[in-house]
Design an enzyme around this catalytic site. Structure first.
Site, mmCIF file in Angstrom:
data_model
loop_
_atom_site.group_PDB
_atom_site.id
_atom_site.type_symbol
_atom_site.label_atom_id
_atom_site.label_comp_id
_atom_site.label_asym_id
_atom_site.label_seq_id
_atom_site.Cartn_x
_atom_site.Cartn_y
_atom_site.Cartn_z
ATOM 1 N N PRO A 41 -23.015 15.538 -77.994
ATOM 2 C CA PRO A 41 -23.851 15.384 -78.968
ATOM 3 C C PRO A 41 -24.268 13.662 -78.977
ATOM 4 C CG PRO A 41 -21.695 16.158 -79.435
ATOM 5 C CD PRO A 41 -21.904 16.064 -78.085
ATOM 6 N N GLU A 42 -23.189 12.897 -78.330
ATOM 7 C CA GLU A 42 -23.572 11.567 -78.243
ATOM 8 C C GLU A 42 -23.530 11.119 -76.588
ATOM 9 O OE1 GLU A 42 -21.281 8.962 -80.746
ATOM 10 O OE2 GLU A 42 -21.615 10.785 -82.119
ATOM 11 N N ASP A 264 -3.137 8.874 -3.445
ATOM 12 C CA ASP A 264 -2.042 8.797 -2.463
ATOM 13 C C ASP A 264 -0.684 8.852 -3.062
ATOM 14 O OD1 ASP A 264 -3.589 8.168 -0.383
ATOM 15 O OD2 ASP A 264 -3.422 5.871 -0.353
ATOM 16 N N LYS A 286 0.478 10.223 1.712
ATOM 17 C CA LYS A 286 0.985 9.781 3.090
ATOM 18 C C LYS A 286 2.185 8.933 2.791
ATOM 19 C CE LYS A 286 -3.263 8.033 4.035
ATOM 20 N NZ LYS A 286 -4.349 7.116 4.852
ATOM 21 N N GLY A 317 -2.960 3.195 -3.092
ATOM 22 C CA GLY A 317 -1.692 2.296 -3.205
ATOM 23 C C GLY A 317 -2.331 0.632 -3.120
ATOM 24 N N GLY A 318 -1.802 -0.019 -4.023
ATOM 25 C CA GLY A 318 -2.298 -1.621 -3.692
ATOM 26 C C GLY A 318 -3.440 -2.008 -3.740
ATOM 27 N N THR A 347 -2.485 -6.583 -4.354
ATOM 28 C CA THR A 347 -1.783 -5.853 -3.154
ATOM 29 C C THR A 347 -0.450 -6.234 -3.254
ATOM 30 O OG1 THR A 347 -2.027 -5.873 -0.957
ATOM 31 C CG2 THR A 347 -2.226 -7.818 -1.977
ATOM 32 N N MET A 402 4.326 -2.146 6.137
ATOM 33 C CA MET A 402 4.839 -1.150 7.213
ATOM 34 C C MET A 402 5.593 -1.517 8.244
ATOM 35 S SD MET A 402 1.062 1.088 7.276
ATOM 36 C CE MET A 402 0.105 -0.512 7.014
ATOM 37 N N GLY A 431 8.853 -2.310 -4.384
ATOM 38 C CA GLY A 431 9.039 -3.305 -5.224
ATOM 39 C C GLY A 431 8.370 -3.033 -6.628
HETATM 40 N N1 SAH Z 1 -3.260 -1.106 0.199
HETATM 41 C C1 SAH Z 1 -1.894 -1.156 0.176
HETATM 42 C C2 SAH Z 1 -1.083 -1.331 1.246
HETATM 43 C C3 SAH Z 1 -0.931 0.193 1.911
HETATM 44 S S1 SAH Z 1 -0.079 0.344 3.406
HETATM 45 C C4 SAH Z 1 -1.501 -2.648 -0.793
HETATM 46 O O1 SAH Z 1 -2.701 -3.447 -0.961
HETATM 47 O O2 SAH Z 1 -0.488 -2.969 -1.056
HETATM 48 C C5 SAH Z 1 1.504 0.918 2.905
HETATM 49 C C6 SAH Z 1 2.419 -0.474 2.861
HETATM 50 O O3 SAH Z 1 2.312 -1.205 1.796
HETATM 51 C C7 SAH Z 1 4.109 0.287 2.734
HETATM 52 O O4 SAH Z 1 4.495 0.620 3.935
HETATM 53 C C8 SAH Z 1 4.710 -1.098 2.299
HETATM 54 O O5 SAH Z 1 4.810 -2.019 3.555
HETATM 55 C C9 SAH Z 1 3.533 -1.772 1.296
HETATM 56 N N2 SAH Z 1 3.790 -1.598 -0.004
HETATM 57 C C10 SAH Z 1 3.215 -1.007 -1.039
HETATM 58 N N3 SAH Z 1 3.652 -0.825 -2.232
HETATM 59 C C11 SAH Z 1 4.865 -1.492 -1.799
HETATM 60 C C12 SAH Z 1 5.858 -1.483 -2.783
HETATM 61 N N4 SAH Z 1 5.862 -1.147 -4.070
HETATM 62 N N5 SAH Z 1 6.904 -1.985 -2.377
HETATM 63 C C13 SAH Z 1 7.175 -2.628 -1.131
HETATM 64 N N6 SAH Z 1 6.174 -2.477 -0.013
HETATM 65 C C14 SAH Z 1 5.155 -1.836 -0.775
#
Ligand code: SAH
Length: 608
Positions: A41-42, A264, A286, A317-318, A347, A402, A431
């Site tokens: 109404p309103e 790897d 490897k 690795g590395g 590395t 290595m 390591g």
């Molecule tokens: N591209 C890798 C190396 C490959 S050769 C880098 O730059 O580190 C593999 C070798 O690297 C191993 O046999 C060892 O000597 C070394 N390595 C790689 N990681 C390692 C780790 N966490 N602790 C000790 N050695 C390591």
């Protein structure tokens, strides 16, 4: 309550009442294109004005019984409870959805609070129970969400439409959506970035499918970029030494975006647990002295995957170019005409010693560093290392990859070439990981010490004056919980992970249900515990207990009564309840106490 979004465009909606509440309903309906009739109404001035402008139909009289049956939606906003009830009952009888403002019992639907940024709507509701709480929450989110979300949702819509036209495979689409989202949204802070067209192009999958496959809707894509996406692409990604936290941001991006990951053995602990669930995983591991996949086959695999149009991440690795045969892989890709990139990473030589307390350079002490691989030069006819030059440089650090098996010869060469037999040295196995093992002694005694302590590859040797600093700088191996490797379902409190990591725990955050990437990480090294908050988490991880490296001694640390009961029920041998707060601190304490107990028990068993 079942949430829906109603398309009110062109639908007739009745609002009974003419006050402020009615006005708000009317405005909301008009904004979405509703066809609004007001009966009252309103009415207030603004409503009158809307009627004058022809925006609404205004019927200035009392509500008539049964009237609401003609409409798709009904709203009653009067302060007369009898009329409100009448509208409600008429609507229910006629099967019309109805809402009586502020009277939950007289509603067949509720209006959630909402935050609107363009097409993006965030709605908050309490089933009519606590509108005051909802209003305040709305304010919180309103402050959090900036205006840029509106443009973001627009771009996201465009991205989706383009993708749907170009890509047929739903899994690929999902991956692109993941990329779009994770690259544009900071989920923790709710901050968003509106991507440019170039940027979006990079999130499209490698293969173009569908009718519009060739024509890009984003016109500024360069031809070369498109070719690269269409023909597959390989990223040679460094994984670092094993600590998952040392993977680079770029490396992570490439792994998460990949169609296929070729990895790897050394890189297993670094694989992101949130890799796509449909990613192809190719282990080409490897171990020292044991090459399951010959290098040639790795090359062929990379080339084949790229030729199938896939985005490939080759995880090594590395750093890929430090003693990792990355150069050979790049060469093979180049020769096959496959586009590639290198994503460097830390590395072993520059990271592993650091975790063992060894600065590889030190002012006034070490001014050169040599990285060697003893492996190569131990082969007959191969290039030889000038041990004579390395041995006599007193201000340098020698880091050897290595070099475990050939260590006796290496040290013999060095000493024969005039190295001081007192030079500090170390051998470090695995390591930066929970299994790190360090042997330190004068270089003349290193081979003997390594043999005695059973250090095995992968390990790195470090020889040089700065190794002595490890006595004081051993920050990693000396952490109270070093050696623990504990799984926690992701998405929990960051402070828990932080507290555990700072105490030395290697923490694996795993998405549930467990992803294929996470399975590789978990099986890569022995697990010592799991942290569970909920029953679901226990159930989801219980299925994984047959994974490699998951022994019966893995402890279930449970943060709730439900989780504890479930773990016991499912037959976990070691279950610990941790209910104290804050959880991070309580966990650190409990894990520490457990270690002390286990050590004491094992000492008693051995009778000492
Ligand atoms: N591209 C890798 C190396 C490959 S050769 C880098 O730059 O580190 C593999 C070798 O690297 C191993 O046999 C060892 O000597 C070394 N390595 C790689 N990681 C390692 C780790 N966490 N602790 C000790 N050695 C390591």
């Amino acid at each position: 309550m079942y949430p829906v979004m109603l398309d009110v465009k062109g639908r007739s909606c009745l609002v009974v009442g003419g006050g402020g509440v009615a006005l708000r309903k009317v405005e909301g309906l008009l904004a979405e294109g509703g066809n609004v009739t007001v009966v009252s109404p309103e009415v207030t001035n603004p409503l009158e004005k809307l009627a004058d402008q022809g925006e609404i139909c205004l019927i200035q009289r009392a509500y008539r019984a049964g009237e609401v049956a003609e409409y798709a939606l009904g709203f009653a906003t009067t302060n007369d409870t009898a009329i409100n009830r009448q509208v409600y009952e008429d609507a229910v009888a006629a099967g019309v959805w109805v809402n009586v403002a502020d009277v939950p019992e007289l509603c067949t639907f509720y209006l959630p609070a909402r935050i609107k940024r363009g097409a993006l709507q965030l709605v908050i509701a309490s089933a009519g129970g606590a509108p005051f709480a909802v209003r305040r929450l709305r304010q919180v989110f309103d402050r959090l969400l900036g205006p840029e979300w509106s443009e973001w949702i627009e771009v996201a819509t465009r991205f989706r439409n383009t993708l749907r036209k170009r890509i047929a495979d739903p899994a690929k689409r999902e991956r692109s959506f993941d990329q779009f989202f994770s690259s544009t949204v900071d989920a923790r802070r709710l901050v968003v970035h509106v991507p440019g067209e170039k940027e979006m192009e990079a999130w499209l999958p490698g293969e173009r499918e569908g009718p519009e496959a060739r024509s890009s809707r984003w016109t500024d894509t360069s031809k070369s970029e498109e070719r690269q996406l269409a023909s597959g692409f390989v990223s040679l990604v460094g994984a670092g030494p094993g600590d998952a936290g040392l993977l680079t941001v770029r490396g992570r991006q490439r792994l998460v975006a990949a169609d296929a990951v070729v990895y790897d053995h050394l890189a297993e602990t670094v694989i992101p647990c949130d890799l796509r669930r449909d990613v192809e995983l190719h282990p080409v591991g490897k171990k020292a002295g044991y090459h399951p996949v010959p290098q040639e086959e790795i090359h062929n695999l990379l080339i084949r995957l790229a030729q199938q149009g896939k985005r490939v991440a080759r995880l090594k690795g590395g750093d890929p170019y430090v003693f990792g045969r990355g150069g050979e892989e790049a060469q093979a890709l180049h020769d096959a005409g496959i586009p590639f990139e290198v994503v460097p990473c830390v590395t072993a030589a520059t990271s592993v010693p650091g975790y063992a307390g060894i600065p590889i350079t030190h002012r006034q002490e070490v001014v050169t560093v040599s990285l060697v691989t003893a492996h190569e030069s131990s082969k007959e006819g191969g290039p030889q290392i000038r041990w004579d030059l390395l041995a006599r440089d007193r201000h340098s650090t020698l880091v050897g990859y290595m070099g475990v098996t050939s260590l006796p010869q290496t040290v013999e060469h060095l000493l024969a070439s005039g190295m001081d037999p007192e030079t500090p040295s170390a051998m470090i196995e695995r390591g930066t990981t929970s299994r790190q093992k360090v042997v330190r002694t004068r270089v003349a005694d290193l081979p003997e010490a390594v043999l005695r302590s059973g250090v095995r590859p992968p390990a790195l040797f470090v020889i040089g004056p700065s190794v002595r600093h490890a006595e004081e700088l051993d920050w990693f191996g000396s952490r109270p919980l070093h050696g623990e490797r504990i799984l926690i379902p992701s998405g929990g409190e960051e402070s828990v992970v932080d507290a555990l990591e700072l105490s030395g725990v290697e923490v694996i955050e795993v998405p549930l249900p467990v992803s294929p990437g996470a399975r590789i990480v978990v099986s890569a090294a022995p697990l010592t515990g799991c942290i569970f908050r909920t029953v679901y988490e226990v159930e989801a991880l219980d299925d994984e207990r047959d994974l490699r490296n998951w022994g019966s001694e893995v402890v279930a640390f449970c943060l709730s009564k439900g989780a504890t009961a479930k773990a016991r029920n499912l037959g976990w041998a070691c279950v610990e309840e941790v209910f104290d707060e804050p959880a991070g601190v309580a966990l650190v304490k409990r894990i520490g106490n457990r270690r002390v107990e286990v050590q004491r028990n094992s000492r008693m068993e051995w009778g000492s």
